[in-house]
Design an enzyme around this catalytic site. Structure first.
Site, short mmCIF file in Angstrom:
data_model
loop_
_atom_site.label_atom_id
_atom_site.label_comp_id
_atom_site.label_asym_id
_atom_site.label_seq_id
_atom_site.Cartn_x
_atom_site.Cartn_y
_atom_site.Cartn_z
N MET A 1 2.41 -5.20 -1.13
CA MET A 1 1.62 -4.02 -1.50
C MET A 1 2.02 -3.63 -2.91
O MET A 1 3.20 -3.55 -3.22
CB MET A 1 1.93 -2.88 -0.54
CG MET A 1 1.16 -1.62 -0.88
SD MET A 1 1.49 -0.34 0.34
CE MET A 1 0.45 0.95 -0.31
N LEU A 2 1.03 -3.42 -3.75
CA LEU A 2 1.31 -3.01 -5.13
C LEU A 2 0.21 -2.10 -5.65
O LEU A 2 -0.97 -2.45 -5.58
CB LEU A 2 1.42 -4.24 -6.05
CG LEU A 2 1.67 -3.95 -7.53
CD1 LEU A 2 3.04 -3.32 -7.75
CD2 LEU A 2 1.56 -5.22 -8.38
N GLN B 1 0.25 4.64 -10.55
CA GLN B 1 1.30 5.05 -9.61
C GLN B 1 1.52 6.56 -9.65
O GLN B 1 1.28 7.20 -10.66
CB GLN B 1 2.60 4.29 -9.91
CG GLN B 1 2.52 2.84 -9.47
CD GLN B 1 3.72 2.00 -9.88
OE1 GLN B 1 4.71 2.53 -10.39
NE2 GLN B 1 3.64 0.70 -9.67
N GLY B 2 1.97 7.09 -8.52
CA GLY B 2 2.28 8.53 -8.44
C GLY B 2 1.06 9.40 -8.23
O GLY B 2 1.13 10.62 -8.34
N GLY C 1 -0.96 9.01 -5.36
CA GLY C 1 -1.29 9.04 -3.93
C GLY C 1 -2.11 7.87 -3.43
O GLY C 1 -2.55 7.86 -2.28
N HIS C 2 -2.31 6.83 -4.27
CA HIS C 2 -3.16 5.70 -3.85
C HIS C 2 -2.49 4.85 -2.76
O HIS C 2 -3.16 4.31 -1.88
CB HIS C 2 -3.51 4.81 -5.04
CG HIS C 2 -4.24 5.55 -6.12
ND1 HIS C 2 -5.49 6.09 -5.93
CD2 HIS C 2 -3.87 5.88 -7.39
CE1 HIS C 2 -5.87 6.70 -7.05
NE2 HIS C 2 -4.90 6.59 -7.93
N GLY C 3 -1.17 4.74 -2.80
CA GLY C 3 -0.45 3.96 -1.79
C GLY C 3 -0.68 4.53 -0.40
O GLY C 3 -0.95 3.80 0.56
N ALA C 4 -0.59 5.86 -0.30
CA ALA C 4 -0.79 6.52 1.00
C ALA C 4 -2.23 6.35 1.47
O ALA C 4 -2.49 6.08 2.66
CB ALA C 4 -0.44 8.01 0.89
N GLU D 1 6.62 -6.85 6.70
CA GLU D 1 7.61 -7.90 6.46
C GLU D 1 8.63 -7.41 5.46
O GLU D 1 8.28 -7.08 4.32
CB GLU D 1 6.86 -9.13 5.91
CG GLU D 1 7.71 -10.32 5.63
CD GLU D 1 6.90 -11.43 4.95
OE1 GLU D 1 7.50 -12.19 4.19
OE2 GLU D 1 5.68 -11.50 5.17
#
Length: 409
Positions: A230-231, A237-238, A240-243, A265
């Site tokens: 995941m990247l 970054q910072g 909220g896109h990861g969430a 993994e």
């Protein structure tokens, strides 16, 4: 003689470059971005290509340009430097910088800026791959509301395989133990985040980040999707896109009856924090996690509801319960705080208990002096101190998740 060697060493040292600084990455939307240093970002890691020291020898003022068009990731690759060691020392060989980069970037790049600019003009033709799963907006001070889309793709999407080969090169610069995957295997799912933006009155799409998930087979008729990579690219970054991505992926797999549970993994610390946040957000409305049930302890109902509705395994459901219970506990009440602390420590003590069982086995087969060396690692006082330290770290992480949830409410 020694001073001549020292002088030589000093002169040669001038030809060493930090590769994390020398590599200049860019996601280009407009022609003027090409010469705008403020749009450049640099790797966090380059050890897989340039060795543990992350140094390239043989150049002064080394700049390795890897510029990508924002959507399709068409690539400009250039190596620049102000001078080369062979100009001063004819017997010393510089590192083969270009060859090392060529090993990880797929063919089809250009080394000519004008060609790159003409590729940039074709970006209006680029459309996100696969099927749209989710759309969301993020408010930005400068640009107002920006719209993002999450798509699910697989290797059969036309053009996707080549695009993915360009995209995965970013892993080498931002994930310490990154490796490329064999994307030909049809059990891989790809989830991609794109930003919509306007250029000359047209809507274009920029690549924001992605996730790869491998579908493992579980006997007799289930699958277990496992998040592999995941990247979110550094310029995004910072925000909220990861969430958003992880939540969309969870919701997608929850809609598939054959999925048993969703795992990851070898997850990084940051990924675990992100997963905790997303899972708490998804579970907090469930009846088994209601505030009046939390102080009764982690229940079979919680494990079952998390598993049935959200494909969350028991270990992750337990963490969700601990975070929600902390949120519902008045930690200034000594008795309640003590109960909470014991509840978390009981789980943390698991590995220590396992050690003690192993120690009991060792007693039967080790000589006294061997046993002493193992006993020293596990005396009760040290255990209590380690346990307290682990508890404090866990609670601090939980508090940050609770704060983040409060700001999103």
């Amino acid at each position: 003689m020694a001073s001549r060697v020292n002088t030589m060493e000093k002169k040669l040292a001038e030809f060493k470059c930090d590769t994390n600084e020398a590599i200049c990455l860019k996601l280009v939307r407009f022609q003027e971005d090409v010469d705008d240093d403020s749009t450049t970002f640099h790797p966090e890691y380059s050890h897989q290509i340039f060795g543990d020291d992350e140094v390239a020898f043989g150049y002064k003022g080394l700049q390795i340009q890897l510029f990508y068009t924002a959507g399709n990731l068409s690539t400009l690759f250039k190596v620049k430097y102000s001078s080369k060691v062979t100009e001063t020392f004819d017997c010393v060989e510089p590192d083969e910088v270009e060859g090392k980069i060529r090993e990880i970037i797929p063919a089809g790049f250009t080394c000519n800026t004008d060609d790159f600019v003409s590729l940039l003009e074709k970006e209006a033709n680029f459309k996100p791959f696969g099927t749209l799963l989710h759309t969301y907006t993020v408010h930005s001070e400068e640009a107002g509301d920006l719209t993002y889309q999450i798509h699910k793709a697989d290797i059969t999407c036309p053009g996707f395989q080549e695009y993915h080969e360009r995209l995965q090169t970013f892993l080498m610069w931002f994930i310490e133990t990154a490796s490329f995957i064999d994307a030909d295997d049809d059990r891989w799912d790809f989830f991609l985040v794109f930003e919509k933006y306007n250029k000359d009155g047209e809507t274009l799409y920029a690549t924001v980040g992605y996730m790869t998930v491998y579908n493992y087979y579980v006997y007799p008729d289930k699958t277990r999707p496992r998040v592999s990579q995941m990247l979110i690219l550094p310029p995004f970054q910072g925000e909220g896109h990861g969430a958003q991505l992880l939540e969309a992926v969870h919701r997608f797999y929850c809609s598939l009856p054959k999925v048993q549970d969703i795992t990851a993994e070898d997850p990084s610390e940051n990924y675990v924090k992100l997963r905790d946040y997303v899972l708490v957000k998804l579970c907090q409305g469930m009846s088994s996690f209601a505030a009046d049930k939390l102080h009764l302890g982690f229940s079979a109902d919680m494990a079952k509801e998390a598993q049935d509705k959200l494909k969350i395994n028991k270990k992750h459901a337990r963490r969700v319960y601990e975070i929600l219970r902390l949120r519902a506990t008045d930690m200034s009440d000594e008795e309640k705080a003590r109960e909470y602390r014991l509840e978390v420590k009981k789980r943390l003590f698991g590995p220590y208990r396992k050690n003690q069982r192993e120690l009991a086995k060792m007693r039967k087969c080790l000589r006294p002096e061997e046993l002493v060396s193992h006993m020293g690692q596990m005396d009760t006082q040290t255990q209590h101190e380690e346990l307290e330290k682990s508890y404090q770290v866990v609670v601090e992480e939980y508090r940050r998740i609770i704060e983040r949830l409060a700001t999103q409410a």
